[in-house]
Every structure is written in structure tokens, then in C-alpha cells.
Design an enzyme around this catalytic site. Structure first.
Site, short mmCIF file in Angstrom:
data_model
loop_
_atom_site.label_atom_id
_atom_site.label_comp_id
_atom_site.label_asym_id
_atom_site.label_seq_id
_atom_site.Cartn_x
_atom_site.Cartn_y
_atom_site.Cartn_z
N LEU A 43 -10.19 -51.25 -46.80
CA LEU A 43 -9.14 -51.00 -45.82
C LEU A 43 -9.07 -52.11 -44.79
O LEU A 43 -8.03 -52.38 -44.22
CB LEU A 43 -9.39 -49.68 -45.08
CG LEU A 43 -9.25 -48.40 -45.88
CD1 LEU A 43 -9.76 -47.23 -45.08
CD2 LEU A 43 -7.79 -48.17 -46.23
N GLY A 44 -10.19 -52.73 -44.51
CA GLY A 44 -10.17 -53.77 -43.49
C GLY A 44 -11.53 -54.41 -43.32
O GLY A 44 -12.55 -53.90 -43.79
N ASP A 67 -14.50 -50.86 -26.87
CA ASP A 67 -13.65 -51.66 -27.75
C ASP A 67 -12.28 -51.01 -27.95
O ASP A 67 -11.88 -50.70 -29.06
CB ASP A 67 -14.35 -51.89 -29.09
CG ASP A 67 -13.78 -53.10 -29.82
OD1 ASP A 67 -13.00 -53.85 -29.20
OD2 ASP A 67 -14.11 -53.31 -31.00
N LYS A 96 -17.48 -47.21 -43.17
CA LYS A 96 -17.65 -48.51 -42.55
C LYS A 96 -19.07 -48.98 -42.87
O LYS A 96 -20.03 -48.28 -42.60
CB LYS A 96 -17.47 -48.34 -41.05
CG LYS A 96 -17.36 -49.60 -40.27
CD LYS A 96 -16.95 -49.21 -38.86
CE LYS A 96 -16.55 -50.37 -38.02
NZ LYS A 96 -15.97 -49.93 -36.74
N VAL A 108 -14.53 -51.91 -44.07
CA VAL A 108 -14.20 -50.49 -44.10
C VAL A 108 -13.54 -50.17 -45.44
O VAL A 108 -12.60 -50.85 -45.85
CB VAL A 108 -13.24 -50.11 -42.95
CG1 VAL A 108 -12.99 -48.61 -42.94
CG2 VAL A 108 -13.81 -50.55 -41.61
N GLY A 160 -15.37 -57.61 -37.19
CA GLY A 160 -16.62 -58.16 -36.70
C GLY A 160 -17.81 -57.29 -37.06
O GLY A 160 -18.92 -57.78 -37.20
N PHE A 161 -17.57 -55.99 -37.23
CA PHE A 161 -18.69 -55.09 -37.47
C PHE A 161 -18.92 -54.78 -38.94
O PHE A 161 -19.82 -54.05 -39.28
CB PHE A 161 -18.47 -53.79 -36.72
CG PHE A 161 -18.62 -53.96 -35.25
CD1 PHE A 161 -19.87 -54.06 -34.69
CD2 PHE A 161 -17.51 -54.05 -34.43
CE1 PHE A 161 -20.02 -54.23 -33.34
CE2 PHE A 161 -17.66 -54.22 -33.07
CZ PHE A 161 -18.92 -54.32 -32.52
N GLY A 162 -18.08 -55.26 -39.80
CA GLY A 162 -18.30 -54.99 -41.21
C GLY A 162 -17.03 -54.54 -41.89
O GLY A 162 -15.96 -54.51 -41.31
#
Ligand SMILES: *[C@@H]1O[C@H](CO)[C@@H](O)[C@H](O)[C@H]1NC(C)=O
Ligand SMILES: *[C@@H]1O[C@H](CO)[C@@H](O)[C@H](O)[C@H]1NC(C)=O
Ligand SMILES: *[C@@H]1O[C@H](CO)[C@@H](O)[C@H](O)[C@H]1NC(C)=O
Ligand SMILES: *[C@@H]1O[C@H](CO)[C@@H](O)[C@H](O)[C@H]1NC(C)=O
Ligand SMILES: *[C@@H]1O[C@H](CO)[C@@H](O)[C@H](O)[C@H]1NC(C)=O
Ligand SMILES: *[C@@H]1O[C@H](CO)[C@@H](O)[C@H](O)[C@H]1NC(C)=O
Ligand SMILES: *[C@@H]1O[C@H](CO)[C@@H](O)[C@H](O)[C@H]1NC(C)=O
Ligand SMILES: *[C@@H]1O[C@H](CO)[C@@H](O)[C@H](O)[C@H]1NC(C)=O
Ligand SMILES: *[C@@H]1O[C@H](CO)[C@@H](O)[C@H](O)[C@H]1NC(C)=O
Ligand SMILES: *[C@@H]1O[C@H](CO)[C@@H](O)[C@H](O)[C@H]1NC(C)=O
Length: 652
Positions: free
Chosen positions: A347-348, A466, A370, A355, A351-353
Site C-alpha cells: 500500500l505504501g 506525526d 506495517k 505497509v 520512513g518507517f517501513g
């Protein structure tokens, strides 16, 4: 043959529906031949259970007795006595997560058009909640604490008249006649429970009594509420049930009702479906030699298979994590759900990984997973504790975090899936379809209400860290789900945040301000490619405002189709929230009041929002930012706990 028949009879008791009905009383032992009007997710299962909701979708479900009942004495207009008795069960998919309950309803119409799911229990919506012209009486069995409706806890019974703020409510409990005291009862414990609701028109008393299944009727009701229902009810009303829970199946096993009489006892009710994995099919009897050869062969391949599988699906689980087992997903299930983390399900990436979208195999629930890479073991314990505590956050405008899973060097967070993607896709880069002002304003109010919950209404103060358009997911908007590109956090960081590295509720408010401007202007907070005066959105809006041309900042995609006062409010509030001095920024509670229009926004000039002062502050702030770019927000937060920024808002 006869043996098989006997077995069938033993395991599937024949249900004889004893449905009798006339205009003022009826009894349903199971709903196989019932006269109910169903809508939404409500269904009658093959064995006669009334199921109001199922776990795969969050939508309302209603079941009403088809025939209107005459509730009032026509000669003097006072409500007649009535009594109802039903057996119901709330079966959550994931205990202890999953919530909202169900309600018994008396309403002027069959079905409650326009009602919303989740915290609204399928009874009301934003606009009619609390309005006396609803003419609705409901008894809610609520398993979620919605602060917006002043709920007392996440397991309570309440009497609602025309609105979701209960007139009277108590934690769910039943009076045990043998002990002579109240015992707690968990509503969503997957077991049937009995409910009696009785109204005595002589003394205008409405009693609600609860008990586990097959327990004698308690002699003392849980709620006893003195109220003249003649003021609420119409001459003829419909009776029924409503539910709209999250990840919970809601069942009614049997129901009786009577006006001017006592609701009848129920018997021979249909059984609830077994919860959990299905029984293994029996192995057929095959010749012994074949079995022994096959089993040798199988044995070898099973060992090989397990060795591979063990490696492939290996997880990390340490002693301290045993308390969190209910919130843990098995890696294998997530692997299967996302088809092995296939790129097609991506899906996307942010910066955090990455999904991924997935579908849980045995329940068909859609999830978003995620994958966060997590090399160091340091702080893992706090990190997981934080995930679990965040899993308990429940708000209409926060996407539920369902749980997590942990592997070597990797953490997986599991969310409910939102089919329409994130807000930023509807704002930037020539979107295929934009949101109109009404939708944008609703999204803004939703995010504000979610943020207020995090800052002030939950048991602890939660700083989100965020807030940005790509963290706002949309419901109820026709568009194909597509890849989301999580933009950097540049432009949402308060100047003092970049200096001190400390996130506070006030830095959240700053980011919310940037978000407000972004939604109203349809532009990112920082457009590196734009000319220098327009590159930083706040500076640009501020300069327009100081020239008295603030509406010049409105997204051109909106055309002239917007409410001038609302847009102006949003833009000015955006500037105020993004003030460089934290002490001038409003708190979320004030922001919500400004947005709702209950309090007028103060004059910006009087608050010292001076362009010269701000301009300087922002330039300074953004110079800091520019120099720290391209270091990602993740490194900026390292050392502090940063899981809260994985909370996602919904714009419903
Ligand atoms: C209708 O309901 C009343 C009150 O419960 C009952 O006494 C009567 O027998 C019922 N009549 C029929 C035809 O079922
Ligand atoms: C849930 O409800 C939908 C709509 O009524 C139905 O199509 C679906 O089969 C149900 N799912 C389960 C697991 O019963
Ligand atoms: C069910 O209700 C409808 C009215 O909505 C009525 O016409 C019909 O006769 C009822 N059926 C039974 C079996 O009571
Ligand atoms: C309705 O009210 C009238 C007048 O108060 C009374 O005489 C009558 O008994 C009542 N009927 C019922 C069904 O309660
Ligand atoms: C209507 O009549 C009923 C039955 O006689 C009585 O109990 C009730 O108090 C009356 N209501 C009014 C408003 O007079
Ligand atoms: C219920 O009664 C009120 C007045 O008492 C009336 O305005 C309203 O239309 C009624 N509702 C229905 C659905 O009949
Ligand atoms: C809320 O419910 C009312 C009554 O059912 C309906 O008329 C109205 O359109 C609904 N409003 C929204 C915003 O859905
Ligand atoms: C209550 O609903 C009625 C009819 O839907 C509407 O005219 C009225 O303005 C509403 N009142 C409030 C306080 O919202
Ligand atoms: C019953 O529930 C109440 C409120 O939720 C709680 O304060 C109390 O400790 C519980 N009692 C027992 C025996 O669990
Ligand atoms: C309701 O409860 C009260 C005790 O709180 C009791 O005195 C009364 O008889 C009950 N009424 C009914 C109709 O059960």
C-alpha cells in the site's frame, strides 16, 4: 442408517419455533419463522439465530418487528406498561480488542435511516443525536468507552432517550439472588446473556435487568429509571435491535415482547456457532498397509516441511511478552494474509517501513500490516508495552491498531484497513478526484476530535508526533485504493521541536496548523520547487493575510464552491496553531470549539501574530530544517519512543 439419524438428532436438536404473535405480544424461540424487517448486515442464520453484525464489515444492522405496536392508551395518551425479554451474545473476533455493543430500540420507524455505525451504535448520527424529535428510546449494552458520549466505562448498560448520552448507566452486572449482591458481567464474553426490560406505566418506572444465560431472573434490576415515556413515544412505535460494532458478531437467540403483560419465557433457543478453528475432518478408514507406507513417506516430508516452515515463520517471543499474547498476531497468519508480503499488496512505503494490505484467512477481515525494521533490541520492552497500550485507544477518528507481531530485527503492526487511501492523494499532484469543501471541513473536524481525544480525553496524554495528510485515511469516498506515498515530515515540525527534539502536545498543534493550511490550500507545507516567496506555505498564507487577501490562498480546485466563513476560519486557525511561540498556540479543546463555531476565533492581530515577528521565526525554523534535511524524521526521534506516530486518523 438409523445410527446416523440418531447422531444427527443428538447433535442438532430440532428447533420448533413457537412463534405466536398478535398486535401486542409475540414470542420468538429462535427466528426461523419470524416477522422481522432486517436491514444492513442483519441476517437470520440457517439455524435461526438473528445476527445483527458480522466481523468483516463495520456497518449498521437493524432488525425490527414488522408490525407497529400501539404503545399508548388512545383515550388519554399515556404510554402503556410493556415488558420484553431477550437472550443475546456479543462475540468479538479479538479479545479484548473489538468493541461497541448493541441496543434494544423503540423507534417511530422500522429501521433508523441515516444512523452511523461504531460509537453511534446504529442509532443516531452527528446531526440528530440528542434531538427530542427523534422519539427514540434505547437500552444500550455498550462495550466501548466513548468519551464524546460521556460513557462511564467500556462495559456498561445505559438507557438512552433520543441521544447517545445515556440518561442513566451502570457497569454491567447482575444481582445474584443466592448471594444477595451484584456480580460483574462482561458483556462481550462470547456467551449468551439474558436481558429483561420492563416499564410500569402506573409509576413511570423503566427497569433493566441482566443475567448470564440459564440463571434465574434477578430479583433486583440493574437499572431502575423513573421517567414518563409518554413524553418521548408516539402512539405507534416499532421495537427491535440495532448494532454496528467493530470486529464483533452480535447475536439475538430469542425474544419475547408484551404490552400490558409479562414477556414470556423462552426455551429451546438455537445454539451460537462455535468460536475458534473448525474441527479437523475425520480421517477416513483406509487399508492399514497403505497407511503405513504413506505415513513413512509423509513423516520424512513433514520433518523437512517443518524445518523450512519454522525458519520461514519464526518469531521472537520472550518471557515478558506473555502478558501481551492477546494482542499478538502470528507471523504465519500475517504472511498468509498478505500473500507472503507480495509487492502487489503493497500500500505504501515510508520512513518507517512498508505497509501491506491483507485479508485474514479465517475471518476475512481486511487489515493493513506495517513492517518496521527494528535492529536494536534496546527499548523493545517499552516499545511493545506502548503498542499494547495504544491498541486500547478507541475513537471514531483513529484507525484501530489491532495488534503486533515481532521477529528478529522486525516488528509488524496490524491495523484495520481503510479502503480509500490517505488524504494527501486527494489534495496533491493533480488528483484524479478532489474533495469538496464540505468533505474537507468534515475531515478537519474529525482529525481535531481524534487529536483532542489523544491529548486530553484518554487516560494518559498521548502526543502523536506525526500529524500530516498522509496519516489521514478516508472512508466513504468513491475512489480506487492506490499506493500511498508517505511524504517526509518536513514542514510539520514546530521550530522549538527542531531545536530541542522534544515532542509535546503543542508541537502536535503546530503540525495540525500546517495540516489545516494544507487541506484548505491544497498545497504541501513546503514545496521545494516553488519560488522562494511561496515555497513555505505558512509564510505565503501569512503574507496574504497581512494584505487582507487570505482567501487568495484557497485551493483552486475548490473553485468558488466553499463556505467563505469556514475557509477563513480554517486558514486563520492554521496560522494561529502554527505560531512560532508555543504559548500562543491554542489547545486542542479550544480548537475543536473554534471549529464547531461554539467559540469565535480571536483576532489574530491582537494575539501578536505579526508578520515581521513570524517571518523571522519561521525563516530560522526552516533554515534549521533545511540543514537537517535529508536526515529522516526517524533519526530525529531516535532515543525517544516514537510509536505514537503510527496512529492514523480517519476522516469519517
Ligand atoms: C394476544 O395477546 C394477548 C396478550 O398477551 C393474549 O392474551 C391473547 O391470547 C393473544 N391473542 C392471540 C390471538 O394470540
Ligand atoms: C457478513 O455479512 C455480509 C453481508 O450481509 C455477508 O455477505 C457475509 O457473508 C457475512 N460474513 C460472514 C463471515 O458471515
Ligand atoms: C408479517 O408482517 C406483515 C406486515 O408487515 C403482515 O402483512 C404479515 O401478515 C405478517 N406475517 C406473519 C406471519 O405474521
Ligand atoms: C385508557 O385510559 C382510560 C382513561 O384514563 C381508562 O379508562 C382505560 O382503562 C385505559 N385503557 C387501558 C388499556 O389502560
Ligand atoms: C391514563 O389512564 C391510565 C389508566 O387509567 C392512568 O394510569 C394514567 O395515569 C392516565 N394518564 C393520564 C395522563 O391521565
Ligand atoms: C411522532 O409524533 C410527533 C408528534 O408527537 C410527530 O411530529 C411525528 O411525526 C411522529 N413521528 C412519526 C414517525 O409518526
Ligand atoms: C441523520 O439522520 C436523520 C434521521 O434519520 C436523517 O434525516 C439525516 O439525513 C441524517 N444526517 C446525516 C448527516 O446523515
Ligand atoms: C431537531 O430535528 C428537527 C427535525 O429534524 C430540526 O428541525 C431541529 O432543528 C433539530 N433541533 C436541533 C436542536 O438540532
Ligand atoms: C466490578 O466492576 C466494577 C466497575 O467496573 C469494579 O470497580 C469492581 O472492582 C468489579 N468487581 C469485581 C468483583 O470484579
Ligand atoms: C422495577 O424495580 C423496582 C426496584 O428498583 C421494583 O420495585 C419494581 O417492582 C420493578 N418494576 C417492574 C415492572 O419490574
Amino acid at each position: 442408517m438409523s445410527v446416523i439419524n440418531l447422531v444427527l438428532l443428538l447433535f442438532f436438536p430440532v428447533i420448533i419455533p413457537l412463534a405466536s404473535s398478535n398486535s401486542s405480544s409475540f414470542t420468538y424461540n429462535g427466528f426461523k419463522s419470524s416477522n422481522l424487517t432486517l436491514d444492513g448486515l442483519a441476517q437470520i442464520t440457517s439455524n435461526g439465530l438473528l445476527r445483527l453484525s458480522n466481523v468483516t464489515k463495520q456497518q449498521t444492522g437493524h432488525a425490527f418487528y414488522s408490525i407497529p405496536l400501539n404503545f399508548k392508551n388512545s383515550s388519554n395518551g399515556s404510554v402503556l406498561s410493556f415488558s420484553t425479554y431477550f437472550v443475546c451474545a456479543l462475540v468479538p473476533e479479538f479479545q479484548p480488542l473489538g468493541g461497541h455493543g448493541m441496543a434494544f430500540v423503540i423507534a417511530p420507524t422500522r429501521g433508523l435511516p441515516g444512523s452511523l455505525p461504531s460509537t453511534y451504535l446504529g442509532l443516531f448520527n452527528d446531526s440528530n443525536n440528542g434531538n427530542f424529535s427523534n422519539h427514540v428510546v434505547a437500552v444500550e449494552l455498550d462495550t466501548l468507552k466513548s468519551t464524546e458520549f460521556q460513557d462511564i466505562n467500556d462495559n456498561h448498560v445505559g438507557i438512552d432517550i433520543n441521544g447517545l448520552v445515556s440518561k442513566v448507566a451502570k457497569p454491567a452486572a447482575y444481582y445474584d439472588n443466592r448471594i444477595g449482591s451484584f456480580q460483574n458481567l462482561t458483556l462481550n464474553n462470547r456467551r449468551p446473556m439474558q436481558v429483561w426490560i420492563e416499564y410500569d406505566s402506573i409509576v413511570n418506572l423503566l427497569n433493566v435487568t441482566l443475567a448470564p444465560f440459564q440463571v434465574e431472573k434477578p430479583s433486583v434490576p440493574l437499572l431502575s429509571f423513573s421517567y414518563d415515556l409518554s413524553l418521548v413515544m408516539n402512539q405507534t412505535m416499532y421495537v427491535g435491535f440495532s448494532a454496528a460494532p467493530l470486529l464483533t458478531s452480535t447475536y439475538v437467540l430469542g425474544w419475547s415482547f408484551s404490552i400490558n403483560g409479562k414477556a414470556q419465557e423462552l426455551s429451546q433457543l438455537p445454539k451460537l456457532p462455535r468460536f475458534g478453528p473448525k474441527k479437523q475432518p475425520k480421517i477416513l478408514t483406509i487399508g492399514l498397509p497403505v497407511i503405513s507406507i504413506l505415513s513413512l513417506f509423509l513423516g520424512v516430508s513433514i520433518v523437512a516441511y517443518h524445518v523450512r516452515r519454522k525458519w520461514k515463520y519464526s518469531e521472537l517471543l520472550e518471557g515478558w511478552e506473555l502478558d501481551y499474547v492477546p494482542q499478538r498476531f502470528r507471523y504465519k497468519d500475517l504472511y498468509v494474509a498478505t500473500k507472503g508480503f507480495k509487492d502487489k499488496e503493497l500500500l505504501g512505503t515510508g520512513g518507517f517501513g512498508k505497509v501491506y494490505r491483507g485479508v485474514m484467512a479465517n475471518s476475512n477481515i481486511q487489515i493493513a500490516v506495517k513492517r518496521v525494521s527494528h535492529e536494536s533490541r534496546q527499548g523493545m520492552k517499552e516499545f511493545v508495552a506502548e503498542i499494547v497500550s495504544i491498541g486500547r485507544l478507541r475513537h471514531r477518528n483513529l484507525v484501530p491498531l489491532l495488534g503486533y507481531c515481532r521477529r528478529k530485527g522486525e516488528l509488524l503492526l496490524v491495523y484495520e484497513y481503510m479502503p480509500n487511501g490517505s488524504l494527501d492523494k486527494f489534495l496533491h499532484d493533480q488528483p484524479k478526484c478532489t474533495l469538496n469543501w464540505d468533505q474537507r471541513f468534515r475531515v478537519i473536524k474529525g482529525v481535531a476530535s481524534g487529536l483532542l481525544y489523544l491529548h486530553e480525553e484518554w487516560e494518559q496524554v498521548v502526543v502523536h508526533r506525526d500529524i500530516k495528510a498522509s496519516n489521514v485515511l478516508l472512508y466513504d469516498h468513491g475512489s480506487d485504493p492506490q499506493t500511498t506515498h508517505v511524504v517526509g515530515t518536513l514542514g510539520y515540525l514546530a521550530p522549538e521541536h527542531t531545536r530541542t527534539g522534544k515532542a509535546t502536545t503543542s508541537t502536535d498543534v503546530y503540525a495540525f496548523g500546517a495540516f489545516l493550511l494544507e487541506v484548505a490550500c491544497g498545497r504541501r507545507p513546503v514545496e521545494p520547487r516553488a519560488s522562494s516567496e511561496t515555497a513555505v506555505l505558512i509564510e505565503w498564507v501569512l503574507s496574504l493575510w497581512s494584505r487582507g487577501e487570505i482567501l487568495g490562498a484557497v485551493d483552486l480546485n475548490l473553485g468558488s464552491d466553499y463556505v467563505k466563513e469556514e475557509v477563513e476560519l480554517v486558514l486563520k486557525l492554521g496560522l494561529l496553531c502554527s505560531h512560532s511561540r508555543p504559548e500562543i498556540r491554542p489547545r486542542m479543546r479550544q480548537i475543536v470549539m473554534y471549529l464547531e463555531g461554539t467559540v469565535a476565533l480571536p483576532d489574530l492581530a491582537s494575539l501578536g501574530v505579526l508578520e515581521s515577528e513570524l517571518h523571522f521565526a519561521y525563516s530560522e525554523g526552516f533554515d534549521d530544517l533545511r540543514s537537517s534535511y535529508p536526515s529522516s524524521s526517524q533519526t530525529m526521534f531516535s532515543g525517544s519512543s516514537y510509536i505514537t506516530n503510527s496512529l492514523i486518523f480517519t476522516g469519517r
